[in-house]
Design a protein around this motif. Structure first.
Motif, PDB file in Angstrom:
ATOM      1  N   PRO A  62      46.395 -29.858  27.041  1.00 42.69           N
ATOM      2  CA  PRO A  62      46.203 -30.559  25.764  1.00 42.69           C
ATOM      3  C   PRO A  62      44.760 -30.532  25.268  1.00 42.69           C
ATOM      4  O   PRO A  62      44.523 -30.447  24.062  1.00 42.69           O
ATOM      5  N   ALA A  63      43.792 -30.582  26.182  1.00 40.24           N
ATOM      6  CA  ALA A  63      42.393 -30.565  25.749  1.00 40.24           C
ATOM      7  C   ALA A  63      42.047 -29.219  25.119  1.00 40.24           C
ATOM      8  O   ALA A  63      41.279 -29.150  24.163  1.00 40.24           O
ATOM      9  N   TRP A 119      43.576 -36.831  22.957  1.00 37.18           N
ATOM     10  CA  TRP A 119      44.850 -36.403  22.368  1.00 37.18           C
ATOM     11  C   TRP A 119      45.959 -37.422  22.578  1.00 37.18           C
ATOM     12  O   TRP A 119      47.081 -37.212  22.146  1.00 37.18           O
ATOM     13  N   LEU A 174      36.914 -36.104  31.931  1.00 34.74           N
ATOM     14  CA  LEU A 174      38.328 -36.381  31.658  1.00 34.74           C
ATOM     15  C   LEU A 174      39.184 -35.989  32.862  1.00 34.74           C
ATOM     16  O   LEU A 174      40.131 -36.695  33.227  1.00 34.74           O
ATOM     17  N   TYR A 233      49.006 -43.676  31.004  1.00 35.86           N
ATOM     18  CA  TYR A 233      48.818 -42.387  31.691  1.00 35.86           C
ATOM     19  C   TYR A 233      49.196 -42.435  33.173  1.00 35.86           C
ATOM     20  O   TYR A 233      49.972 -41.619  33.663  1.00 35.86           O
ATOM     21  N   ARG A 285      48.560 -32.048  31.985  1.00 29.15           N
ATOM     22  CA  ARG A 285      48.322 -33.235  31.164  1.00 29.15           C
ATOM     23  C   ARG A 285      46.887 -33.367  30.671  1.00 29.15           C
ATOM     24  O   ARG A 285      46.604 -34.222  29.840  1.00 29.15           O
ATOM     25  N   VAL A 286      45.965 -32.561  31.217  1.00 34.35           N
ATOM     26  CA  VAL A 286      44.573 -32.651  30.752  1.00 34.35           C
ATOM     27  C   VAL A 286      44.078 -31.312  30.209  1.00 34.35           C
ATOM     28  O   VAL A 286      43.722 -31.204  29.040  1.00 34.35           O
ATOM     29  N   PHE A 318      41.521 -40.066  26.912  1.00 31.79           N
ATOM     30  CA  PHE A 318      42.024 -38.747  26.542  1.00 31.79           C
ATOM     31  C   PHE A 318      42.175 -38.710  25.027  1.00 31.79           C
ATOM     32  O   PHE A 318      42.989 -39.451  24.469  1.00 31.79           O
TER      33      PHE A 318
END
Ligand SMILES: Nc1ncnc2c1ncn2[C@@H]1O[C@H](COP(=O)(O)OP(=O)(O)OP(=O)(O)O)[C@@H](O)[C@H]1O
Ligand SMILES: [Mg+2]
Lengths: 262, 258
Positions: free
Chosen positions: B178-179, A94, B157, A103, B174-175, A92
């Motif tokens: 933020p992405a 970020w 991802l 995670y 969480r993915v 990821f």
């Protein structure tokens, strides 16, 4: 986590055609059992359905027919009991290296103190100490895949699914990564299903190599690798290694030619 | 020697950017002082500054600026508050997208300025009408932009997160979010620029304060200096917010920067 056998029974996958193209049969009915603590390498030419098979085991794709069981449970979707490392870089971007590794622990609600302890352990094991606060884009390809490996291992899965994790790395980095993976596996004997098209890699790491045919894929041969563990890189120069390699090359060449002809 | 895609140094970048402003100012001065265009149509830079000073000192222009900024920020925030969550949900969950997308594709072609007469009828000429013009002008576009950004989240991802034990809602949290965040911030920066266009249009019609209202008043007095000063003020505020936005994005998303 306690380890359970993985049983793949009659797994088939065909992809529906797009437009005028007919459906693609990617995988013929495939049976494979992986015992707890075993390291099985799947070897096959490009496009033979290796990734498809691994994605089905991970639960990221559904078989057209057949079943996958991990222990008594049937696989119907992805879950943390089957950790995966992909061929492409999937950290990821970020999250720092440390947060990437954490995670799955955060997802499971592991206590911060325990998270920290697990993080430290896997940073050390994958040689990433000192890089915990880096962003993924600041890492080399090899370090990114080590982080991805640490991220999967930190979750303590029952089985580790590796889809050509070192495929994009240069030869030297690749060999270092193989030794690293072998060290980790020798230490705690986690069940591993490892996809590759590199014969040396398969023999060096696995205790069993499964050869797949050209598309539509099926398992055409199984070769036991009786080289004793712990293995060192020097094993690659032994006559036993050479004999196994010659045998697997024979199996693979035929399939690569067929894949190229089709 | 220029080479394609080769980056330019920070010093050279500032120098080049300023050079164009200087050239622009020079051309303006030459045309107006040189008498190419009569002063009635184009005030000189000096005249514009003098008008601007008079506006600020005597006519309380600072208040107008404040009012306009308030409207832009208010309308923009309202639009963002609706558009960002909805866009994220649409991008992540395809049934939500299927529900809203056709209507939004229709609604985003509705010209906000054409709503002004109707909005005056509904909401009068007060603040609600001004905010409504901005919201109508930006919210539909923004929803669609955010939905496209969120929908473009890297599949691998998402899959990696699933194999680490994430469930659908935590994939979103969480993915996907933020992405999408850096690009959503870029979209917001873009939309803030549009909000400025809409607010001025709204203020040109039926307003008693604001930069647009001042420009309209100046036209009645044929004071091109004041009109130009008003326009330049908007440009300067736009430039400053743009720089602030960019700086904030770099600070908020250091992982995305190069
Ligand atoms: N989503 C999909 N839609 C249609 N066809 C697909 C899809 N995914 C894979 N295939 C087809 O299935 C076959 C097997 O693909 P797969 O990715 O499993 O091969 P592979 O053995 O992993 O190859 P490689 O070694 O190049 O990664 C290929 O012919 C591919 O074109
Ligand atoms: Mg593959």
């Amino acid at each position: 986590m306690s380890q359970e056998p993985l049983r793949i029974r009659g797994v088939t996958r065909s992809f529906p055609g797009q437009g005028r193209a007919g459906p693609t049969l990617a995988l013929q009915p495939t049976d494979l059992t992986v015992a707890p603590g075993e390291f099985v390498a799947i070897l096959g030419p490009s496009g033979c359905g290796k990734s498809t098979l691994l994605r089905i085991v991970a639960g990221l794709d559904r078989p057209t027919a057949g079943t996958v069981h991990l222990g008594p449970r049937e696989v119907t979707g992805p879950g943390p009991d089957r950790g995966m490392v992909f061929q492409s870089y999937t950290l990821f971007p970020w999250l720092s290296v440390a947060d990437n590794i954490r995670y799955g622990l955060v997802e499971r609600g592991v206590k911060p103190a325990e998270q920290q302890e697990i993080l430290a352990r896997f940073l050390a094991r994958t040689g990433l100490r000192g890089f915990e606060n880096h962003w993924p884009r600041q890492l080399s390809g090899g370090m990114q895949q080590r982080t991805a490996l640490a991220r999967a291992l930190a979750n303590d899965p029952e089985i580790l699914l590796l889809d050509e994790p070192f495929g994009a790395l240069d030869h030297q980095t690749r060999e270092l990564m193989q030794e690293l993976l072998l060290e980790i596996w020798q230490a705690d004997r986690k069940t591993v299903l490892f996809v590759t098209h590199d014969i040396d890699e398969a023999i060096f790491l696995a205790n069993r190599v499964v050869v797949m045919s050209a598309r539509p894929g099926r398992i055409k041969a199984e070769v036991k690798v009786d080289l004793p563990y712990p293995r060192e890189w020097t094993v690659k120069t032994t006559p036993e290694f050479g004999a196994l390699k010659a045998r697997l090359m024979g199996e693979i060449r035929e399939e690569v030619r067929r894949a190229a002809a089709s | 020697m220029m080479r394609p895609l080769q980056p330019v140094g920070a010093g050279a970048r500032i120098l080049l950017g300023t050079a164009f402003f200087a050239a622009f100012l020079g051309l303006w001065a030459a045309v107006s002082y040189g008498g190419v265009v009569p002063a009635l149509f184009l005030a000189s830079p000096g005249r514009t500054l003098a008008s601007g000073w008079a506006l600020l000192a005597e006519y309380g222009f600072a208040f107008d600026i404040g009012v306009t900024v308030w409207r832009v920020v208010g309308g923009f925030l309202l639009a963002a508050l609706v558009a960002v969550p909805l866009g994220l949900l649409m991008g992540a969950f395809k049934p939500v997208e299927a529900f809203f997308e056709p209507f939004l594709s229709f609604a985003r072609y509705l010209p906000a300025s054409a709503f002004i007469p109707l909005l005056i009828l509904w909401a009068g000429v007060g603040e609600a009408q001004k905010l409504a013009v901005i919201v109508i002008g930006s919210v539909f576009q923004l929803v669609i932009m955010v939905a496209v950004i969120a929908g473009g989240t890297r599949r691998d991802l998402v899959e990696a997160a699933y194999t680490l034990g994430s469930r659908p809602l935590s994939i979103l949290r969480r993915v996907v979010i933020p992405a999408a965040a850096p690009q959503v911030a870029e979209a917001l920066r873009l939309v803030l620029g549009w909000a400025w266009t809409y607010v001025i249009v709204a203020e040109l019609v039926g307003a008693s304060s604001g930069i647009g209202h001042m420009i309209m008043d100046s036209q009645r007095l044929l004071d091109t200096g004041q009109m130009i000063f008003g326009i330049v003020t908007i440009g300067v505020i736009g430039l400053v917010t743009d720089l602030l936005f960019k700086a904030a994005n770099r600070k908020l998303f250091p992982w995305a920067a190069l």
